[in-house]
Design a protein around this motif. Sequence first.
Motif, short mmCIF file in Angstrom:
data_model
loop_
_atom_site.label_atom_id
_atom_site.label_comp_id
_atom_site.label_asym_id
_atom_site.label_seq_id
_atom_site.Cartn_x
_atom_site.Cartn_y
_atom_site.Cartn_z
N TYR A 289 0.86 -1.19 0.00
CA TYR A 289 0.00 0.00 0.00
C TYR A 289 0.90 1.23 0.00
CZ TYR A 289 -3.29 -3.60 1.49
OH TYR A 289 -4.03 -4.75 1.57
N GLU A 343 -9.90 -10.87 -12.04
CA GLU A 343 -10.45 -9.97 -11.01
C GLU A 343 -10.22 -8.49 -11.34
OE1 GLU A 343 -10.49 -12.61 -6.93
OE2 GLU A 343 -8.55 -11.76 -7.47
N LEU A 374 -6.34 -3.94 -8.31
CA LEU A 374 -7.21 -4.92 -7.63
C LEU A 374 -7.86 -4.29 -6.40
CD1 LEU A 374 -4.83 -8.01 -7.77
CD2 LEU A 374 -7.00 -7.78 -9.00
N THR A 375 -9.03 -4.80 -6.02
CA THR A 375 -9.64 -4.35 -4.77
C THR A 375 -8.99 -5.11 -3.61
OG1 THR A 375 -11.30 -6.09 -4.72
CG2 THR A 375 -11.86 -4.06 -5.93
N ASN A 376 -9.14 -4.59 -2.42
CA ASN A 376 -8.56 -5.28 -1.26
C ASN A 376 -9.30 -6.57 -0.95
OD1 ASN A 376 -6.36 -4.85 0.53
ND2 ASN A 376 -7.80 -4.70 2.23
N GLN A 377 -10.57 -6.65 -1.39
CA GLN A 377 -11.38 -7.81 -1.02
C GLN A 377 -11.21 -8.99 -1.97
OE1 GLN A 377 -12.78 -4.62 -1.21
NE2 GLN A 377 -12.40 -4.48 1.01
N CYS A 378 -10.58 -8.78 -3.12
CA CYS A 378 -10.54 -9.88 -4.10
C CYS A 378 -9.67 -11.01 -3.58
CB CYS A 378 -10.04 -9.37 -5.45
SG CYS A 378 -8.30 -8.96 -5.44
N ASN A 381 -5.89 -10.69 -3.29
CA ASN A 381 -5.38 -9.91 -2.15
C ASN A 381 -5.75 -10.52 -0.79
OD1 ASN A 381 -3.83 -7.87 -3.22
ND2 ASN A 381 -5.61 -6.60 -3.72
N MET A 393 -1.29 -1.00 -4.32
CA MET A 393 -2.54 -0.23 -4.22
C MET A 393 -2.26 1.11 -3.54
SD MET A 393 -4.80 -3.40 -2.80
CE MET A 393 -3.31 -4.26 -2.33
N LEU A 404 -6.94 -1.21 5.37
CA LEU A 404 -6.52 -2.10 4.28
C LEU A 404 -5.58 -3.18 4.83
CD1 LEU A 404 -5.87 0.64 1.57
CD2 LEU A 404 -7.66 -1.10 1.47
#
Length: 480
Positions: A289, A343, A374-378, A381, A393, A404
């Motif tokens: 991050y 994703e 990418l999202t943090n929830q995928c 990750n 990210m 995060l």
Amino acid sequence: MQIIENYINGQLVAPRAGNYLDNVEPATGQVYSQIPNSCQQDLEFAVTAAQQAQYSWANTSLEKRAAILCRLADLIDANAEDLARAEAIDNGKPIAFARKVDIYRSSANIRFFAHAGTQFSSESHAMENIAINYTLRDPIGIVGCISPWNFPLYLFTWKIAPALATGNVVIAKPSEVTPMTAYLFSKLCIEAGLPAGVLNILHGSGASIGGPITTHPKIKAISFTGGSATGAHITQATAGMFKKLSLELGGKNPTLVFADCDFEETVKEVVRAAFSNQGQICLCGSRIYIERPIYEQFKQAFVELVEKLKIGDPLDEQTQHGALVSEAHMNKVLSYIELAKQEGGTILTGGKRHQLDGRCANGFFVEPTVIEGLTNQCRTNQEEIFGPVCSIMPFDDEQQALELANGTQYGLASSVWTNDLKRAHRVAKQIEAGIVWINCWLLRDLRTPFGGVKSSGVGREGGLEAMRFFTEPKNVCIKY
Ligand code: NAD
């Protein structure tokens, strides 16, 4: 073809049932040795040997135990070159890395705990004029130590050294994927004069011998390092048996880069944190991050440096990025790269299997891979990939960075890069992890507690934590 043997009752022996597994060299894809696939019969033989050695080892003087362990550490140093080469062949890691990290730490582990054994003391608690309590710390007896493939001899010795130093007798199982250095180590145990039965090394798969070790009624404690799913399995398999368990499990570690960091040093170290040992370290920082004002500049410098990593034959001294440990693991890592694309991730560099010529043409090499978008929830990750794959990210403020970082089931390690002292302390306090590195990564003092929270494990290794795990406290209360 080299045939590996078990080490039971001070001798190198073949598995009783005569079953063997192939051992593959990851850089070539070729079978180069055979390892015993031990079973219950071998375990019973080892448990009997351990039982016979138990009393005598527990009552051997601290000085004598320490002297034997120090002799073992010296023998590792004396054979460092052969061990580093064996580790590079067996695991696929660069030989320069194996020498500097794996083998160096293996003898350091043993020497550290040899000395710790002579310094270890227990508490006493006085009750004004009423009584005094003192705590006895006796060895547990027969303990099981099960280790993974990413640091074969390093993590093997990290477990057995405190177990032996505190007077236990040990049944140990290295990973079946990387058995070679534990086998060479068993020869060093004989040379060092470790009494028969004090350490017994059984090779084989988790199903064939790992499981039976964890559930054997005479083995009273299990120190395990490996995946979280295996850790959960061991917890269930031993439920109701009241064993002591130390579980060092997986990680999905965050790296937090603030805009006020030392830029060049941070880029360099964050590359090291993501890709050392081909990203196959439970402590690797795979979720990176970056504070938004420096995101684009950091991204560019980071990718540039990643592309300079020299991929090559693990036996070449110049190689910085070797092979992944097995074909199955390589395929798992490549499948996560495909998943990342599905994703919505963009591959900034890498993303493919790497083809080398000559001896390594069929090796399991994967390019260091950096993904963004990418999202943090995928899943990419959230799940542990354990390979040379990281995701970058941006974040906008400290609060978001923490959310995060803490937004996974894991909590092993983390690193924070900033020159703001107050922020460093604030963030360290709030990160859900067993280890926080500020402006560094994998800087290890063997006295410190080592381990994770959440799905990354239960208990701590290192220093006094390990000495306490491998002993049973008994309180004695004497009335004045
Ligand atoms: P793994 O869980 O597949 O295997 C680890 C060891 O457990 C091996 O020796 C294996 O044979 C044995 N095993 C497998 N099934 C078993 C069972 N049912 N009962 C008893 N033993 C069994 O893990 P791995 O693939 O060898 O290693 C990679 C994993 O280890 C990653 O998840 C990584 O994060 C983790 N790891 C954690 C640490 C840490 O200190 N927290 C350090 C290194 C690696």
